[in-house]
Design a protein around this motif. Structure first.
Motif, PDB file in Angstrom:
ATOM      1  N   ARG A  31       0.820  -1.212   0.000  1.00  0.00           N
ATOM      2  CA  ARG A  31       0.000   0.000   0.000  1.00  0.00           C
ATOM      3  C   ARG A  31       0.855   1.264   0.000  1.00  0.00           C
ATOM      4  N   LEU A  32       1.966   1.229   0.715  1.00  0.00           N
ATOM      5  CA  LEU A  32       2.847   2.401   0.711  1.00  0.00           C
ATOM      6  C   LEU A  32       3.484   2.616  -0.651  1.00  0.00           C
ATOM      7  N   ILE A  33       3.901   1.534  -1.304  1.00  0.00           N
ATOM      8  CA  ILE A  33       4.494   1.660  -2.639  1.00  0.00           C
ATOM      9  C   ILE A  33       3.459   2.172  -3.637  1.00  0.00           C
ATOM     10  N   ALA A  34       2.234   1.672  -3.545  1.00  0.00           N
ATOM     11  CA  ALA A  34       1.173   2.139  -4.446  1.00  0.00           C
ATOM     12  C   ALA A  34       0.887   3.620  -4.225  1.00  0.00           C
ATOM     13  N   TRP A  35       0.871   4.043  -2.964  1.00  0.00           N
ATOM     14  CA  TRP A  35       0.638   5.472  -2.680  1.00  0.00           C
ATOM     15  C   TRP A  35       1.770   6.318  -3.235  1.00  0.00           C
ATOM     16  N   GLN A  36       3.017   5.849  -3.065  1.00  0.00           N
ATOM     17  CA  GLN A  36       4.167   6.584  -3.604  1.00  0.00           C
ATOM     18  C   GLN A  36       4.047   6.716  -5.128  1.00  0.00           C
ATOM     19  N   TYR A  37       3.683   5.620  -5.774  1.00  0.00           N
ATOM     20  CA  TYR A  37       3.578   5.633  -7.230  1.00  0.00           C
ATOM     21  C   TYR A  37       2.451   6.555  -7.689  1.00  0.00           C
ATOM     22  N   ARG A  38       1.371   6.584  -6.919  1.00  0.00           N
ATOM     23  CA  ARG A  38       0.273   7.483  -7.284  1.00  0.00           C
ATOM     24  C   ARG A  38       0.748   8.936  -7.315  1.00  0.00           C
ATOM     25  N   TRP A  39       1.690   9.267  -6.427  1.00  0.00           N
ATOM     26  CA  TRP A  39       2.235  10.634  -6.379  1.00  0.00           C
ATOM     27  C   TRP A  39       3.592  10.705  -7.073  1.00  0.00           C
ATOM     28  N   TYR A  40       3.725   9.910  -8.161  1.00  0.00           N
ATOM     29  CA  TYR A  40       4.807  10.041  -9.142  1.00  0.00           C
ATOM     30  C   TYR A  40       6.177   9.635  -8.612  1.00  0.00           C
ATOM     31  N   SER A  41       6.216   8.822  -7.587  1.00  0.00           N
ATOM     32  CA  SER A  41       7.490   8.367  -7.042  1.00  0.00           C
ATOM     33  C   SER A  41       7.584   6.847  -7.180  1.00  0.00           C
ATOM     34  N   GLU A  42       8.498   6.380  -8.030  1.00  0.00           N
ATOM     35  CA  GLU A  42       8.701   4.940  -8.175  1.00  0.00           C
ATOM     36  C   GLU A  42       9.890   4.470  -7.346  1.00  0.00           C
ATOM     37  N   PHE A  43      10.447   5.355  -6.531  1.00  0.00           N
ATOM     38  CA  PHE A  43      11.665   5.020  -5.808  1.00  0.00           C
ATOM     39  C   PHE A  43      11.639   5.622  -4.411  1.00  0.00           C
ATOM     40  N   SER A  44      11.714   4.754  -3.419  1.00  0.00           N
ATOM     41  CA  SER A  44      11.852   5.178  -2.027  1.00  0.00           C
ATOM     42  C   SER A  44      12.944   4.325  -1.382  1.00  0.00           C
ATOM     43  N   PRO A  45      14.099   4.897  -1.067  1.00  0.00           N
ATOM     44  CA  PRO A  45      15.183   4.103  -0.474  1.00  0.00           C
ATOM     45  C   PRO A  45      14.762   3.394   0.812  1.00  0.00           C
ATOM     46  N   ALA A  46      13.945   4.059   1.640  1.00  0.00           N
ATOM     47  CA  ALA A  46      13.524   3.452   2.902  1.00  0.00           C
ATOM     48  C   ALA A  46      12.696   2.194   2.658  1.00  0.00           C
ATOM     49  N   LEU A  47      11.771   2.244   1.694  1.00  0.00           N
ATOM     50  CA  LEU A  47      10.957   1.070   1.399  1.00  0.00           C
ATOM     51  C   LEU A  47      11.775  -0.019   0.719  1.00  0.00           C
ATOM     52  N   LEU A  48      12.719   0.367  -0.143  1.00  0.00           N
ATOM     53  CA  LEU A  48      13.580  -0.621  -0.786  1.00  0.00           C
ATOM     54  C   LEU A  48      14.440  -1.328   0.262  1.00  0.00           C
ATOM     55  N   ARG A  49      14.927  -0.591   1.240  1.00  0.00           N
ATOM     56  CA  ARG A  49      15.728  -1.201   2.301  1.00  0.00           C
ATOM     57  C   ARG A  49      14.894  -2.189   3.107  1.00  0.00           C
ATOM     58  N   THR A  50      13.637  -1.837   3.377  1.00  0.00           N
ATOM     59  CA  THR A  50      12.749  -2.734   4.124  1.00  0.00           C
ATOM     60  C   THR A  50      12.485  -4.016   3.339  1.00  0.00           C
ATOM     61  N   VAL A  51      12.234  -3.867   2.038  1.00  0.00           N
ATOM     62  CA  VAL A  51      12.007  -5.049   1.195  1.00  0.00           C
ATOM     63  C   VAL A  51      13.257  -5.914   1.162  1.00  0.00           C
ATOM     64  N   ARG A  52      14.438  -5.297   1.051  1.00  0.00           N
ATOM     65  CA  ARG A  52      15.685  -6.068   1.000  1.00  0.00           C
ATOM     66  C   ARG A  52      15.903  -6.865   2.288  1.00  0.00           C
ATOM     67  N   LYS A  53      15.668  -6.233   3.423  1.00  0.00           N
ATOM     68  CA  LYS A  53      15.837  -6.945   4.696  1.00  0.00           C
ATOM     69  C   LYS A  53      14.829  -8.083   4.835  1.00  0.00           C
ATOM     70  N   LEU A  54      13.621  -7.847   4.321  1.00  0.00           N
ATOM     71  CA  LEU A  54      12.606  -8.902   4.371  1.00  0.00           C
ATOM     72  C   LEU A  54      13.020 -10.094   3.515  1.00  0.00           C
ATOM     73  N   ILE A  55      13.615  -9.807   2.349  1.00  0.00           N
ATOM     74  CA  ILE A  55      14.093 -10.878   1.470  1.00  0.00           C
ATOM     75  C   ILE A  55      15.245 -11.637   2.126  1.00  0.00           C
ATOM     76  N   GLU A  56      16.127 -10.921   2.831  1.00  0.00           N
ATOM     77  CA  GLU A  56      17.227 -11.584   3.530  1.00  0.00           C
ATOM     78  C   GLU A  56      16.713 -12.581   4.565  1.00  0.00           C
ATOM     79  N   ASN A  57      15.599 -12.230   5.213  1.00  0.00           N
ATOM     80  CA  ASN A  57      15.059 -13.100   6.263  1.00  0.00           C
ATOM     81  C   ASN A  57      14.174 -14.212   5.716  1.00  0.00           C
ATOM     82  N   GLU A  58      13.391 -13.909   4.680  1.00  0.00           N
ATOM     83  CA  GLU A  58      12.377 -14.854   4.208  1.00  0.00           C
ATOM     84  C   GLU A  58      12.698 -15.482   2.860  1.00  0.00           C
ATOM     85  N   GLY A  59      13.543 -14.810   2.070  1.00  0.00           N
ATOM     86  CA  GLY A  59      13.833 -15.310   0.733  1.00  0.00           C
ATOM     87  C   GLY A  59      12.951 -14.651  -0.314  1.00  0.00           C
TER      88      GLY A  59
END
Length: 694
Positions: free
Chosen positions: A628-656
């Motif tokens: 939902r946060l990524i969709a909201w960012q994209y709605r307001w013309y932002s396809e890039f958020s370092p904070a959200l990318l970092r969260t996704v990366r850490k989640l992938i490290e833990n879960e795959g």
């Protein structure tokens, strides 16, 4: 993947936005504003009718005029505007190293002209060296102006398209090569507001590099870069050690710190890194010695004093923590170079179907019903050094309570009534011996204390509202009715007395008489210090925060006991969540954020709930919030958020990555919305992050 929609801000006069940018060039101090893209449109039916539109953008490859011209060409077709066509476009990108604005003028159809404008408005030739500097500045701006997921940066500047400047290893090599070549020019870019004097390891270039490495997890690339730079300057060891610690290479990092400090024993970034490491390992006694040496090495830097105060808080030496906090040099907050544009004729903010999601629609409900007492919580506006100092003060309060904090405050600082009493006593006795009162009146500090300047002090007049007894519900208790929440709050939270500041002592104008009885109340206070005005103001602001918080919690408890609804608007819940988070009451903050989301979607509230999910390791709920946060960012013309990318990366490290993709795909949301989150996963795969091997 479909690019975000293109916002259009229509000018009243053609090229007025470009003129405003030209006028602002001499006033730019640091990285500069986001890139400006200006288009001239011509009506298809009436060839003589033209109009000017513009928007801002970050993350576009600015390594050459060709890449910027290619971006302008992507704007020639607009499905939402079929009545006009683009006949020319101007791309403006600021080079903060050389203080030039790089321009690419595109004629459609026609040629491309590239040049640069200096602060006087004169044209210059755009060389390859200038384009390399501009490319590096563009990447740094993309990270500096990116949103952290709360929507604060997006709401600050309207109509900004935010792209990821580095989408693969090839672009990373280009970025790190430019950073290596220009590394020792970094101090020219300025630094974070907490740093007084930019240097080779504390500036916007190093901040951007560290941010990129932590966001993408490309620790090996960062270590290789700083290893090469360290051969040219030993001070780079502090950056190398920080990256090594993040990469879980603690043994190498500790050995590096030992060797570097042996050669540079008074390098404060090294000492700060060492203190932070010891602090994280629970060895506060070691961290204390490192922090003390850091203060000795850089007494004019805020970071060294703040680190020492944090260590004292960890050691539960509250009096020394307050004295150290009082000694912090405070700096006036310098905001980013935001664009100052003329008033627009109209603003068009289209929405692409790919980002449409009813859950994130903020137009439903009301957002302006906020009680005045919530509007004037000044702590919400703190930034820079004042924000950090307030965070330390609230941490102390959360651990020992408000009453104990006031007691310690009165033990270490000269209070107003105490000062007047001692002044009256010293005047009556006509003594010339150096006693406690004359020592305090001179304001003689102990070594290192009160070594601050007066910059950045909040205006004392802004706190006059603290005497008001305005409450969240505006109720006045009657003689027969039970006490309301405001009365309970005022009785349970003691309003702090004012301390005596150095300004009052130096003025010598306070001749208020005191009674003889008052003189006997106080003992000698030659060991006390004069409280800085800014810190005295922080206590008053903290009192107001605690008062409003207590009223809120009292009203909530009363409503629950009476089984009645406790209603607030979405923005009020959001403000209360921020208030509780500032005061380190995190469960109550999440409670307020969840109540806000039940009324209406709020990115700030959702980010607050995401923190709770992350701390509890609830990966499924985390992904639901991230989508939902990524969709909201994209709605307001932002396809890039370092904070959200970092969260996704850490989640992938833990879960795959496979499991994360599966959970996302199993969500019952439109596929285009899910694809936006899949793109973040693909970025982690492109950078070969841990957990993406399968």
């Amino acid at each position: 993947m479909v690019a975000p929609a293109v916002p259009e801000i229509v000018e009243e006069e053609i090229e007025s936005a470009v003129d405003s940018r030209n006028d602002a060039l001499p006033t730019l101090r640091e990285l500069g504003p986001p890139d400006l893209v200006h288009l001239v449109k011509q009506s298809i039916k009436s060839g003589s009718k033209q109009s000017g539109v513009y928007h801002h953008v970050t993350g576009i490859d600015a390594s050459s005029s060709a890449s910027l011209a290619a971006y302008v060409n992507t704007l020639t077709y607009n499905p939402n505007d079929k009545s006009s066509k683009v006949i020319s476009g101007l791309y403006c990108c600021y080079n903060a190293f050389s203080r030039l604005d790089m321009r690419v003028d595109v004629k459609i159809p026609g040629g491309v002209e590239s040049y640069c404008i200096d602060e006087r408005g004169d044209k210059r030739v755009a060389s390859d060296a200038l384009w390399m500097e501009t490319f590096l500045c563009g990447v740094l701006r993309a990270y500096a102006y990116a949103d952290d997921g709360t929507g604060e940066s997006i709401k600050k500047i309207i109509g900004v398209r935010r792209f990821d400047p580095i989408t693969g290893t090839e672009m990373e090599h280009k970025f790190l090569d430019a950073a290596e070549r220009l590394f020792f020019k970094g101090p020219q870019l300025g630094s974070d507001p907490e740093v007084q004097v930019p240097n080779n390891v504390s500036n916007h270039l190093t901040t951007g590099l560290i941010n990129y490495i932590h966001t993408t997890g490309r620790y090996t690339s960062g270590i290789n870069l700083f290893e090469k730079l360290r051969t040219r300057d030993m001070e780079v060891s502090s950056l190398l050690a920080r990256v090594m610690l993040s990469a879980d290479e603690e043994v190498q990092a500790v050995r590096l710190l030992h060797d570097a400090i042996a050669k540079l024993p008074m390098d404060y970034p090294l000492l700060d890194c060492q203190a932070a490491f010891c602090q994280g390992k629970g060895r506060l006694d070691w961290a204390l010695e490192c922090s003390k040496r850091g203060v000795t090495a850089a007494p004019s830097e805020f970071a060294t004093w703040a680190k020492l105060a944090e260590v004292y808080v960890g050691l539960e030496q509250w009096d020394l923590a307050l004295l150290t906090l009082n000694s912090c040099p405070m700096f006036t907050y310098q905001d980013k170079d935001l664009p100052r544009m003329p008033e627009a004729a109209r603003i068009l903010l289209p929405v692409l179907p790919e980002s449409m999601l009813d859950e994130i629609d903020e137009t439903s409900g009301t957002y302006d019903e906020v009680h005045p007492s919530l509007r004037k919580l000044h702590a919400a506006g703190y930034k820079g050094t004042f924000l950090k100092a307030y965070s330390i003060l609230t941490e102390i309060t959360a651990k020992i309570g408000w009453d104990q904090l006031l007691r310690i405050r009165s033990q270490v600082f000269v209070m107003e009534e105490e000062y007047r009493s001692e002044k009256q006593t010293s005047t009556t006795n006509h003594t010339s011996n150096p006693n406690a009162s004359t020592t305090a009146l001179r304001g003689t500090p102990s070594p290192g204390m009160n070594g601050t300047n007066s910059e950045g002090q909040p205006d004392g007049e802004t706190y006059s509202h603290l005497d008001d007894e305005e409450t969240l519900n505006d109720k006045q208790p009657s003689p027969t009715s039970p006490p309301d929440s405001a009365t309970i709050a005022n009785e349970s939270i003691e309003k702090p007395e004012h301390t005596i500041t150095s300004e009052v002592v130096k003025s010598g104008n306070d001749d208020t008489p005191v009674s003889t009885e008052a003189n006997t109340k106080y003992t000698q206070f030659h060991n006390k210090r004069l409280c800085e005005r800014w810190l005295d103001n922080l206590f008053m602001v903290l009192y107001e925060d605690l008062r409003i918080y207590t009223i809120w919690r009292t009203d909530m408890a009363r409503a629950q006991s009476e089984s009645s609804d406790y209603r607030k608007s979405a923005e009020e819940w959001e403000i209360l969540g921020e208030l509780a988070e500032r005061l380190h009451h995190f469960p109550e903050a999440v409670e307020a954020y969840q109540a806000c989301l039940r009324v209406k979607f709020s990115p700030k509230a959702m980010k607050g709930v995401l923190k709770m999910y992350e701390n509890q390791g609830r990966s499924g709920e985390m992904l639901q919030a991230i989508i939902r946060l990524i969709a909201w960012q994209y709605r307001w013309y932002s396809e890039f958020s370092p904070a959200l990318l970092r969260t996704v990366r850490k989640l992938i490290e833990n879960e795959g990555a496979v499991k994360v993709r599966s959970i996302v795909q199993a969500t019952s949301l439109p596929q285009p919305v899910l694809d936006l989150t899949h793109r973040y996963v693909e970025l982690c795969v492109a950078f070969r992050s841990s957990g993406t091997e399968a």
